[in-house]
Design an enzyme around this catalytic site. Structure first.
Site, PDB file in Angstrom:
ATOM      1  N   HIS A 156      -3.892   0.360   2.276  1.00 11.56           N
ATOM      2  CA  HIS A 156      -4.337  -0.282   1.033  1.00 11.56           C
ATOM      3  C   HIS A 156      -4.218   0.737  -0.110  1.00 11.56           C
ATOM      4  O   HIS A 156      -4.268   1.956   0.135  1.00 11.56           O
ATOM      5  CB  HIS A 156      -5.798  -0.737   1.143  1.00 11.56           C
ATOM      6  CG  HIS A 156      -5.982  -1.923   2.032  1.00 11.56           C
ATOM      7  ND1 HIS A 156      -7.160  -2.650   2.074  1.00 11.56           N
ATOM      8  CD2 HIS A 156      -5.141  -2.520   2.917  1.00 11.56           C
ATOM      9  CE1 HIS A 156      -7.025  -3.631   2.941  1.00 11.56           C
ATOM     10  NE2 HIS A 156      -5.817  -3.575   3.470  1.00 11.56           N
ATOM     11  N   GLU A 205      -6.228   1.885  -2.405  1.00 13.90           N
ATOM     12  CA  GLU A 205      -7.299   2.871  -2.575  1.00 13.90           C
ATOM     13  C   GLU A 205      -7.264   3.918  -1.462  1.00 13.90           C
ATOM     14  O   GLU A 205      -7.517   5.097  -1.698  1.00 13.90           O
ATOM     15  CB  GLU A 205      -8.680   2.191  -2.589  1.00 13.90           C
ATOM     16  CG  GLU A 205      -8.870   1.169  -3.710  1.00 13.90           C
ATOM     17  CD  GLU A 205      -8.475  -0.234  -3.305  1.00 13.90           C
ATOM     18  OE1 GLU A 205      -7.478  -0.415  -2.567  1.00 13.90           O
ATOM     19  OE2 GLU A 205      -9.171  -1.185  -3.725  1.00 13.90           O
TER      20      GLU A 205
END
Ligand SMILES: O=C(O)CCC(=O)C(=O)O
Ligand SMILES: [Fe+2]
Length: 530
Positions: free
Chosen positions: A69, A71
């Site tokens: 992902h 982040e």
């Protein structure tokens, strides 16, 4: 409901969020899922950027590593950053184009960063997904669930939610096609029923009294916060009680308004019906172009005594539908001005009307000439008639039906700006049933004011505001015998501020959201079916 943090925003938040959203676009271009993130120090410098690296589908290059992902990628990069040395990580911010999932919220916490700003909420994304929902807990709530003594996290969002959602929608990887997101006409049918019931109740035809006044509000302010607050309060009071008000000192040049009325009179009164139909053919599904005595209102069962030209500010729609150049130039200029003014009014009303909205959401949902734009400028002409004709048309037929220049109705939009000219009266509005100070429901005239613009709230904003605002009924009565001596026209111009098709309008919790595109389409259809 999406959570809005009590923490304050910083001057560079929007720019940094734009950088995170740009990363989400890069992810799509690389065949991955539409998520992006950036790391920013407390002076607003971007230290690192990352995007999702999990392939969008096996068709687009293999399943990939599902933990990649945006982040998590960003936090992994942090370990190798030179420019982070000596900086206090707790003062850094991670901007995520979408509210972080549970896994990412964990990675962010362990990175030492204490401030998170997100674009669209996971809730908003979830509601547009074509497949099953994700493993999400609102990030603010998630951090609150931590043990006492846990580092305090500062969450801000949603910020630039529309821009962030646009990337999800345009990516085509997982959002529902927007046209399927409708409520089967539940709300729009309700609106139509309200209008239809006026015929039986007699309220639609009740004569106007002057029992209540439509306020006139000056929009001139000295660019001073206090003045803006006073103005916002005046608009809110008027919108919340009467639902109709006239604004003056609004900044649209009087000469432009007069020029618009001049080109309108030239179009309607100096050409035959056939010429007008040829210049601006009507398109039913688009509700654009020239119409002659066609609109039958559910409230009257008879055709409005009017002709109109509807200019729809959507890419391509007006091709082959524009009257000659001078008309097009003037209409385009008036549209620009009306659009700005409507957005200013919507922004002033937003805090009270839609308290959960990020400031500016209403204004940003209207884009002139966009491929999915829905704002329109409607030129109206109510032709002159002999006193005898007016009398005859207002005498009930065997079914009790009478004619109107425009039968009682509510508008479909967020807000309407109506330009009318002194000496051409006839517009009337009905009191707001939720305003209990007015007692029995009554009609009152909305007198034209030189250079003034009558404003009313439409059904779309009534719905978006969960009924905090009310779209009230209005109508244009037939001319009186004096007004027909000699017979005279009424011209008016209405600007309807309607959100772009992809805009998701969400009202009460638990109710289905609807896109503005589906909403308008169902109103167009039901109006033609009635
Ligand atoms: O012409 C007017 O004054 C009112 C027009 C109107 O209400 C409409 O077109 O929705
Ligand atoms: Fe209207």
């Amino acid at each position: 409901m999406s959570s809005t943090s009590t923490f304050t925003t910083r001057s560079y938040d929007e720019d940094c969020m734009k950088a995170a959203i740009a990363q989400s676009q890069v992810a799509v271009e690389e065949g991955c899922m539409p998520f992006g993130a950036v790391l920013v120090d407390d002076a607003g410098n971007i230290l690192a950027a990352a995007h999702n690296c999990s392939a969008a589908s096996s068709k687009r290059g293999g399943k990939g590593d599902v933990t990649r992902h945006a982040e998590v990628e960003l936090v992994r990069k942090m370990g190798a950053l030179d420019n982070i040395d000596g900086k206090d990580k707790t003062k850094c911010t991670i901007y995520a184009s979408t509210e972080p999932c549970v896994m990412c919220a964990g990675a962010i916490y362990w990175s030492g960063v204490s401030r998170v700003v997100y674009g669209c909420s996971s809730e908003e994304l979830e509601q547009t997904l074509s497949g099953p929902g994700g493993f999400d807990i609102p990030v603010e709530r998630l951090y609150q669930m931590g043990r006492p003594g846990m580092r305090k996290m500062n969450i801000v969002g949603p910020l630039l939610a529309k821009e962030a959602m646009d990337v999800h929608r345009a990516s085509g990887v997982w959002c529902k096609p927007i046209t399927t997101n409708n409520d089967n006409g539940k709300h729009t049918n309700q609106d139509i029923e309200t209008e239809r019931s006026l015929l039986q109740s007699g309220l639609g035809a009740a004569p106007a009294t002057r029992d209540f006044q439509v306020p006139v509000i000056s929009m001139s302010t000295q660019d001073d916060d206090d003045d803006e607050t006073i103005l916002a309060n005046q608009l809110w009071d008027a919108a919340r009680t009467v639902g109709f008000f006239t604004v003056v000192d609004h900044g649209i040049p009087l000469e432009l308004i007069q020029q618009a009325f001049a080109v309108s009179a030239d179009f309607f009164s100096n050409q035959t019906r056939e010429e007008k139909e040829e210049q601006s053919p009507f398109a039913k599904e688009l509700n654009s172009g020239y119409e002659y005595f066609t609109q039958v209102r559910p409230s009257t069962g008879t055709a409005d005594q009017k002709e109109s030209l509807q200019v729809t500010a959507r890419q391509g729609v007006m091709e082959g539908r524009w009257p000659p150049e001078k008309f097009q130039d003037t209409a385009t200029q008036l549209l620009e001005h009306a659009h700005k003014l409507a957005n200013r009014i919507l922004t002033l009303l937003e805090k009270d009307a839609c308290p959960l909205n990020e400031a500016g959401t209403l204004a940003k949902s209207h884009t002139l000439w966009a491929p999915d734009g829905q704002c329109t400028l409607r030129f109206l002409h109510y032709p002159p008639m002999e006193p005898e004709t007016a009398k005859q048309l207002t005498t009930p037929d065997e079914q009790g039906k009478i004619h109107w220049r425009a039968g009682p109705h509510t508008d479909w939009d967020n807000v309407t700006l109506l330009f009318q000219q002194p000496g051409q009266a006839g517009l009337e509005c009905c009191s707001n049933p939720h305003d209990t100070t007015k007692g029995e429901r009554r009609w009152t005239p909305i007198d034209p004011v030189e250079g003034g613009i009558a404003i009313n709230i439409g059904d779309m904003l009534a719905r978006w505001s969960d009924g905090r605002l009310y779209s009230n009924l209005h109508r244009v009565r037939m001319p009186t015998v004096e007004e027909c001596t000699p017979p005279s026209s009424r011209y008016s111009i209405a600007y309807f501020a309607q959100s772009d098709k992809a805009t998701v309008i969400r009202s009460k919790e638990g109710e289905d959201p609807i896109t503005a595109g589906d909403y308008i389409l169902s109103r167009i259809r039901s109006n033609f079916e009635s």
